[in-house]
Write an enzyme that holds these catalytic residues in place. Structure first.
Site, PDB file in Angstrom:
ATOM      1  CG  HIS A 301      -2.099   0.902   1.031  1.00 31.81           C
ATOM      2  ND1 HIS A 301      -2.036   2.251   1.264  1.00 31.81           N
ATOM      3  CD2 HIS A 301      -3.350   0.642   0.580  1.00 31.81           C
ATOM      4  CE1 HIS A 301      -3.218   2.781   0.969  1.00 31.81           C
ATOM      5  NE2 HIS A 301      -4.031   1.840   0.553  1.00 31.81           N
ATOM      6  CG  ASP A 358      -8.823  -4.122  -2.871  1.00 27.50           C
ATOM      7  OD1 ASP A 358     -10.005  -4.016  -2.513  1.00 27.50           O
ATOM      8  OD2 ASP A 358      -8.206  -3.235  -3.467  1.00 27.50           O
TER       9      ASP A 358
HETATM   10  N1  CMC Z   1       4.108  -7.814  -4.892  1.00 31.94           N
HETATM   11  C1  CMC Z   1       5.461  -7.831  -5.055  1.00 31.94           C
HETATM   12  N2  CMC Z   1       6.246  -6.750  -4.926  1.00 31.94           N
HETATM   13  C2  CMC Z   1       5.652  -5.587  -4.639  1.00 31.94           C
HETATM   14  C3  CMC Z   1       4.250  -5.477  -4.456  1.00 31.94           C
HETATM   15  C4  CMC Z   1       3.488  -6.650  -4.591  1.00 31.94           C
HETATM   16  N3  CMC Z   1       2.160  -6.608  -4.430  1.00 31.94           N
HETATM   17  N4  CMC Z   1       3.932  -4.200  -4.176  1.00 31.94           N
HETATM   18  C5  CMC Z   1       5.074  -3.511  -4.182  1.00 31.94           C
HETATM   19  N5  CMC Z   1       6.123  -4.337  -4.449  1.00 31.94           N
HETATM   20  C6  CMC Z   1       7.547  -3.994  -4.457  1.00 31.94           C
HETATM   21  C7  CMC Z   1       7.909  -3.178  -5.692  1.00 31.94           C
HETATM   22  O1  CMC Z   1       8.337  -4.021  -6.739  1.00 31.94           O
HETATM   23  C8  CMC Z   1       9.011  -2.312  -5.159  1.00 31.94           C
HETATM   24  O2  CMC Z   1      10.173  -3.085  -5.043  1.00 31.94           O
HETATM   25  P1  CMC Z   1      11.628  -2.413  -5.255  1.00 31.94           P
HETATM   26  O3  CMC Z   1      11.754  -1.363  -4.190  1.00 31.94           O
HETATM   27  O4  CMC Z   1      12.599  -3.543  -5.112  1.00 31.94           O
HETATM   28  O5  CMC Z   1      11.616  -1.837  -6.647  1.00 31.94           O
HETATM   29  C9  CMC Z   1       8.562  -1.966  -3.738  1.00 31.94           C
HETATM   30  O6  CMC Z   1       7.753  -3.092  -3.342  1.00 31.94           O
HETATM   31  C10 CMC Z   1       7.759  -0.684  -3.629  1.00 31.94           C
HETATM   32  O7  CMC Z   1       6.657  -0.757  -4.557  1.00 31.94           O
HETATM   33  P2  CMC Z   1       6.034   0.498  -5.314  1.00 31.94           P
HETATM   34  O8  CMC Z   1       5.337   0.016  -6.551  1.00 31.94           O
HETATM   35  O9  CMC Z   1       7.082   1.558  -5.490  1.00 31.94           O
HETATM   36  O10 CMC Z   1       5.000   1.019  -4.241  1.00 31.94           O
HETATM   37  P3  CMC Z   1       3.800   2.009  -4.523  1.00 31.94           P
HETATM   38  O11 CMC Z   1       3.551   2.721  -3.243  1.00 31.94           O
HETATM   39  O12 CMC Z   1       4.062   2.829  -5.735  1.00 31.94           O
HETATM   40  O13 CMC Z   1       2.586   1.026  -4.895  1.00 31.94           O
HETATM   41  C11 CMC Z   1       0.760  -0.458  -4.687  1.00 31.94           C
HETATM   42  C12 CMC Z   1       1.608   0.635  -4.000  1.00 31.94           C
HETATM   43  C13 CMC Z   1      -0.459  -0.714  -3.812  1.00 31.94           C
HETATM   44  C14 CMC Z   1       0.280   0.065  -6.045  1.00 31.94           C
HETATM   45  C15 CMC Z   1       1.629  -1.725  -4.860  1.00 31.94           C
HETATM   46  O14 CMC Z   1       2.022  -2.216  -3.599  1.00 31.94           O
HETATM   47  C16 CMC Z   1       0.916  -2.820  -5.657  1.00 31.94           C
HETATM   48  O15 CMC Z   1       0.998  -2.837  -6.892  1.00 31.94           O
HETATM   49  N6  CMC Z   1       0.175  -3.752  -4.965  1.00 31.94           N
HETATM   50  C17 CMC Z   1      -0.602  -4.752  -5.654  1.00 31.94           C
HETATM   51  C18 CMC Z   1      -1.909  -4.134  -6.122  1.00 31.94           C
HETATM   52  C19 CMC Z   1      -2.875  -3.899  -4.975  1.00 31.94           C
HETATM   53  O16 CMC Z   1      -3.095  -4.752  -4.127  1.00 31.94           O
HETATM   54  N7  CMC Z   1      -3.520  -2.688  -4.987  1.00 31.94           N
HETATM   55  C20 CMC Z   1      -4.557  -2.342  -3.994  1.00 31.94           C
HETATM   56  C21 CMC Z   1      -4.138  -1.225  -3.093  1.00 31.94           C
HETATM   57  S1  CMC Z   1      -5.250  -1.099  -1.671  1.00 31.94           S
HETATM   58  C22 CMC Z   1      -6.752  -0.638  -2.339  1.00 31.94           C
HETATM   59  C23 CMC Z   1      -6.763   0.778  -2.738  1.00 31.94           C
HETATM   60  O17 CMC Z   1      -6.692   1.657  -1.853  1.00 31.94           O
HETATM   61  O18 CMC Z   1      -6.863   1.050  -3.950  1.00 31.94           O
END
Ligand code: CMC
Length: 423
Positions: A301, A358
């Protein structure tokens, strides 16, 4: 007033520091461009506050979520969705008369114009219900074109009442069944379940277990401050676009799998793991491998870096509801195993990736008989009061201006046009 200083090309700029009521600290950079010629750069707005807001407070480190000061745990346990919607919109818990009137208005406005039913006929049977929802909400503006100044509260009620009906109709359309009219004797959530699951050929009694679960699910999704879809609503509304267009844009933003679409993606992922023999470790390994392009959906998140309080509530509730309904879902076991292994794994621990709201909501919706492609519609139904509360707050904020971010240009520098014959 305290200030923060930025030194640029040897010159110091003093910037005011703003403090929220919970001691959140922000550096006010509104004058930075005019005084220094420089902008700030923050792709994804990780460190950028777009507004001051009194709707929802989140402390991602401590796993705190409060609507108008009330902890999410208390609202999920003791309130219902309509009361929580009022709280978000108007800032206080309603008294008995206000709540009665509000419930009555949501019942009174629950039908959509008969002509709108023809729109549903035009969509192909395979249409995703989120596409239908966003198109229908935008179309509502053609029926209620009045000015927002005198219509805003009426339009808020219309949206809350009718989006529920549109959502149920979108589902009926997708399975080829006739639409079911709302019933005035049913509560908000019971009415939704009735429109989803009743058929004209037999009696349908709404299960109170489902009503309770739905109220809780919608409350948990009702607001989450400046997330992608809420920011979208604010951005669109900042151009003074009408409320229906603004909410329709929020629905589109919610659709993506990194936001509201994650609940559908979680269930599809669990199903894939199940169909692939249930080897969840293989999928954890894939999620850790950057080349795989695979992420564990429902994990991580932007704001919560410890635990998502909504996931904690949902996890407990999913077990209880499945028990009460007598549902034995193998996907729940895969979900528990995934959660366990990911919480112990260095990759997830170091990046503070925890199950989010989710991760468990899809299992619950499935147990309630709601099909996978409707999950994000359910999220939209829940988030609607939040979008509307932010829309309302923004409209009454005299300092709010059209959203217009800047950029750091990285394209070609000036060059002369070359006629086609010379290229
Ligand atoms: N599985 C594997 N690796 C992950 C995941 C995941 N679900 N989420 C983040 N990472 C890794 C990412 O690859 C990165 O690694 P590194 O630092 O080595 O490059 C690190 O963790 C940070 O990730 P980020 O993409 O920079 O983080 P963000 O804050 O931009 O993204 C997120 C947040 C929710 C979009 C992301 O965690 C994600 O894609 N999660 C899966 C989709 C999901 O469950 N979304 C629902 C969010 S809650 C409902 C809502 O409020 O919408």
């Amino acid at each position: 007033m305290s200030t923060a200083s930025v030194t640029l090309n040897g010159k110091v700029y003093e910037l005011p520091v703003v403090r929220g009521v919970e001691n959140d600290i922000a550096i006010d950079i509104t004058k930075l461009l005019s005084e220094s010629g420089a902008i700030t750069l923050d792709p994804g707005f990780n460190s950028t506050g777009a507004c001051q807001s009194g709707v929802t407070y989140i402390d991602g480190g401590k796993g705190i979520l409060r609507y108008r000061g009330y902890p999410i745990e208390q609202l999920a346990e003791k309130s219902d969705f309509v009361e929580t919607a009022w709280l978000l919109l108007y800032g206080e818990l309603p008294n008995a008369e206000q709540l009665k009137q509000f419930r009555g208005q949501l019942t009174y406005h629950s039908m959509i114009h008969e002509d709108m039913k023809k729109f549903f006929e035009g969509f192909p049977p395979s249409a995703h219900p989120m596409a239908i929802l966003s198109a229908m909400v935008s179309s509502l503006s053609t029926y209620y074109p009045g000015s927002e100044d005198d219509q805003s509260d009426a339009n808020i009620v219309r949206l809350l009442a009718k989006v529920r009906t549109i959502a149920a109709y979108a589902f009926k359309k997708s399975i080829g069944q006739p639409t079911i009219y709302p019933r005035n004797d049913l509560s908000y959530c019971a009415n939704f379940l009735h429109m989803m699951f009743a058929v004209p050929t037999e009696a349908y009694a709404v299960n109170p277990v489902l009503v309770k679960a739905l109220n809780m699910l919608l409350i948990l999704h009702a607001d989450h401050e400046q997330n992608c879809s809420t920011s979208t609503v604010r951005i669109v509304a900042s151009s003074r676009a009408n409320i229906f267009a603004s909410i329709s844009a929020g629905i589109s933003a919610l659709w993506g799998p990194l936001h509201g679409g994650a609940n559908q993606a979680v269930l599809e992922m669990l199903q894939t793991i199940h169909d692939d023999g249930g080897d969840y470790r293989k999928y954890v390994a894939m999620a850790k491998d950057k080349n795989s392009g695979f992420r564990l959906m429902g994990f991580g998140h932007r704001v919560y870096k410890n635990f998502d309080p909504r996931a904690t509530i949902l996890r407990k509730m999913a077990g209880e509801v499945l028990n009460e309904l007598g549902v034995d879902d193998p996907l729940l076991e895969i979900a528990s195993n995934l959660e366990k292994i990911a919480l112990e794994d260095d990759y997830f621990v170091q990046r503070k990736l925890y199950p989010n709201v989710d991760f468990y909501s899809g299992i619950l919706y499935r147990a309630m008989g709601i099909p996978t492609n409707m999950f994000t519609v359910m999220f939209a139904l829940g988030r609607l009061p939040g979008w509307l509360a932010h829309w309302r707050e923004q409209q009454s904020d005299e300092s709010s201006r059209i959203y217009r971010p800047r950029q750091v240009y990285t394209g070609a520098t000036e060059r002369n046009y070359v006629p086609l014959a010379d290229r």
